[in-house]
Design a protein around this motif. Sequence first.
Motif, short mmCIF file in Angstrom:
data_model
loop_
_atom_site.label_atom_id
_atom_site.label_comp_id
_atom_site.label_asym_id
_atom_site.label_seq_id
_atom_site.Cartn_x
_atom_site.Cartn_y
_atom_site.Cartn_z
N ALA A 88 0.83 -1.41 -0.04
CA ALA A 88 0.00 -0.07 0.07
C ALA A 88 0.86 1.13 -0.12
O ALA A 88 0.40 2.37 -0.69
CB ALA A 88 -0.85 -0.11 1.28
N ASP A 89 1.97 1.20 0.77
CA ASP A 89 2.78 2.52 0.75
C ASP A 89 3.46 2.83 -0.59
O ASP A 89 4.12 3.82 -0.57
CB ASP A 89 3.76 2.46 2.13
CG ASP A 89 4.68 1.41 1.86
OD1 ASP A 89 4.48 0.24 1.09
OD2 ASP A 89 5.30 0.97 2.81
N GLN A 90 3.53 1.80 -1.37
CA GLN A 90 4.02 2.21 -2.57
C GLN A 90 3.04 2.81 -3.65
O GLN A 90 3.54 3.28 -4.91
CB GLN A 90 4.60 0.87 -3.45
CG GLN A 90 5.78 0.28 -2.65
CD GLN A 90 6.03 -1.06 -3.19
OE1 GLN A 90 5.28 -2.23 -3.49
NE2 GLN A 90 7.44 -1.30 -3.56
N ILE A 91 2.04 2.97 -3.31
CA ILE A 91 0.74 3.33 -4.40
C ILE A 91 0.48 4.84 -4.09
O ILE A 91 0.32 5.22 -2.90
CB ILE A 91 -0.59 2.48 -4.21
CG1 ILE A 91 -0.27 1.06 -4.19
CG2 ILE A 91 -1.52 2.93 -5.22
CD1 ILE A 91 0.45 0.53 -5.39
N ALA A 92 0.80 5.65 -5.09
CA ALA A 92 0.53 7.04 -5.00
C ALA A 92 -1.21 7.25 -4.83
O ALA A 92 -1.52 7.98 -3.84
CB ALA A 92 0.90 7.69 -6.27
N ALA A 93 -1.94 6.69 -5.39
CA ALA A 93 -3.47 7.00 -5.30
C ALA A 93 -4.12 5.75 -6.04
O ALA A 93 -3.71 5.17 -6.91
CB ALA A 93 -3.80 8.29 -5.90
N VAL A 94 -5.46 5.77 -5.53
CA VAL A 94 -6.45 4.72 -6.22
C VAL A 94 -7.33 5.51 -6.84
O VAL A 94 -8.07 6.74 -6.32
CB VAL A 94 -7.15 4.03 -5.26
CG1 VAL A 94 -8.26 3.28 -5.70
CG2 VAL A 94 -5.95 3.12 -4.56
N GLY A 95 -7.56 5.55 -8.05
CA GLY A 95 -8.65 6.09 -8.99
C GLY A 95 -9.86 5.24 -9.00
O GLY A 95 -9.86 4.13 -9.43
N ALA A 96 -10.97 5.62 -8.35
CA ALA A 96 -12.19 4.71 -8.23
C ALA A 96 -13.20 5.19 -8.62
O ALA A 96 -13.81 6.62 -8.32
CB ALA A 96 -12.21 4.53 -6.40
N HIS A 97 -13.95 4.47 -9.76
CA HIS A 97 -15.13 5.09 -10.46
C HIS A 97 -16.18 5.18 -9.42
O HIS A 97 -17.07 5.87 -9.87
CB HIS A 97 -15.22 4.17 -11.65
CG HIS A 97 -16.51 4.55 -12.53
ND1 HIS A 97 -17.66 4.08 -12.25
CD2 HIS A 97 -16.55 5.52 -13.39
CE1 HIS A 97 -18.57 4.41 -13.22
NE2 HIS A 97 -17.99 5.61 -13.79
N ASN A 119 -18.46 4.98 -1.19
CA ASN A 119 -17.95 5.67 0.09
C ASN A 119 -16.43 5.77 -0.12
O ASN A 119 -15.72 4.83 0.51
CB ASN A 119 -18.39 5.08 1.33
CG ASN A 119 -18.10 5.81 2.49
OD1 ASN A 119 -17.36 6.36 2.60
ND2 ASN A 119 -18.76 5.29 3.54
N GLY A 120 -16.05 6.98 -0.45
CA GLY A 120 -14.58 7.13 -0.86
C GLY A 120 -13.81 7.09 0.54
O GLY A 120 -12.70 6.72 0.30
N ALA A 121 -14.65 7.52 1.45
CA ALA A 121 -13.77 7.64 2.86
C ALA A 121 -13.39 6.33 3.39
O ALA A 121 -12.29 6.09 4.12
CB ALA A 121 -14.55 8.65 3.85
N LEU A 367 -10.42 14.17 -3.55
CA LEU A 367 -9.50 13.25 -2.61
C LEU A 367 -9.86 13.04 -1.35
O LEU A 367 -10.27 13.97 -0.71
CB LEU A 367 -8.03 14.35 -2.57
CG LEU A 367 -6.84 13.43 -1.75
CD1 LEU A 367 -6.47 12.22 -2.55
CD2 LEU A 367 -5.58 14.50 -1.46
N HIS A 368 -9.55 11.62 -1.07
CA HIS A 368 -9.84 11.19 0.46
C HIS A 368 -8.32 10.75 0.76
O HIS A 368 -7.94 9.90 0.38
CB HIS A 368 -10.80 10.10 0.37
CG HIS A 368 -12.20 10.27 -0.05
ND1 HIS A 368 -13.09 10.91 0.84
CD2 HIS A 368 -12.88 10.10 -1.22
CE1 HIS A 368 -14.30 11.14 0.24
NE2 HIS A 368 -14.06 10.87 -1.01
N PRO A 369 -7.79 11.51 1.61
CA PRO A 369 -6.38 11.23 1.97
C PRO A 369 -6.34 9.88 2.90
O PRO A 369 -7.30 9.55 3.54
CB PRO A 369 -6.01 12.30 2.63
CG PRO A 369 -6.59 13.49 2.26
CD PRO A 369 -7.93 12.69 2.07
N ALA A 370 -5.31 9.03 2.68
CA ALA A 370 -5.34 7.83 3.46
C ALA A 370 -5.12 8.13 4.96
O ALA A 370 -5.69 7.63 5.95
CB ALA A 370 -4.09 6.98 3.19
#
Length: 371
Positions: A88-97, A119-121, A367-370
């Motif tokens: 997970a820490d290697q991934i910059a972001a998830v684009g979720a439709h 629910n993106g959060a 954006l929903h920050p981790a």
Amino acid sequence: MRDLFIGLMSGTSLDGVDAVLARFDPQGGIAVQGHVHRPFPDALRADLLALNRPGADELHRAALASNGVAEAYAQAVAALLAATGATADQIAAVGAHGQTVRHRPGEFDGTGYTVQLLNGALLAERCGIDVVADLRSRDVAAGGQGAPLVPAFHAALFGQPGMAQAVLNWGGIGNLTLLGADGAVSGFDCGPGNVLLDLWCERHRRTPFDAGGAWAAQGRVDAALLATLLDEPFLHRAPPKSTGRDLFHAEWLDARLAAFDALTPVDVQATLAEFTVRAATDALLRHLPSPTRLLVCGGGALNDHLMARLAAQLPGTAVQSTASAGLPPLQVEAAAFAWLAWAFTQRRPGNRPAVTGAAGPRVLGCLHPAR
């Protein structure tokens, strides 16, 4: 800077979630690292299908379905990370439709709306990765259709100077990207993809889809029913335009079948397949009369009957799966949403105003920050 992104797509066909892990270079060039597909649980699929039509207690049902989509997406992310060895820490972001249940841009109050349940959060909480979601509403706010969003990605991935070609994304709904020899990019929803075929197959054969189009291939196309279907006003509207289950649903189909109750189910399936093909090819030839190549992605690319009928309708065009251009057909849309997440992090526009009709280029997503 991290260059790995995940794209998550669940389309109008409601068959589940496609997840793609992709690496992007600074210019947006893509290298897909892995892909998984996870079907929706039956109960969630039924809820999502029901929410495409008006019903009781929709706010409550939609909120719980949004949670369910987030949980299904999180499971797809976990499976993708396990399959690729990424963390997970290697991934910059998830684009979720998210899952589209209503799409009515420009209607009612002049702005309209598009609704993708997610629910993106909750997804960010489950994955521990930044999530870029709500990728259509910014374009709608700017006066656009909010769809299709894939042409910008198709142009970046498949465009070739001097070649007039098109990309047909055949999911539940069909959309076309037109790539002119001069570099011009346009696109629009062209009609149904698999949505009516799946509906009829489930009704009469109790299976979710017609594998390979084998059932449709056994039937006879009824010319009168085909003409009735092709008379749908949406097909004759000028772009920009987009559609979905708001238009092409069971009631729409049943109304047109009322005068054809003597037809056998297999002949209806054959005619629906021909309608699906003609909706796409008529639109293509109207707006790009002599394409050198048509690349096909989405589930329709795996339907041998549909692909054969496409080729028959386009004798001067090379009709090919996107696999021939380097990206398998079931990975293209998820990869596009990984690209949209990358574009968001670069604050680059993700829309094409010439496609959607928006007032101008816009950065798409929330954006929903981790953490």
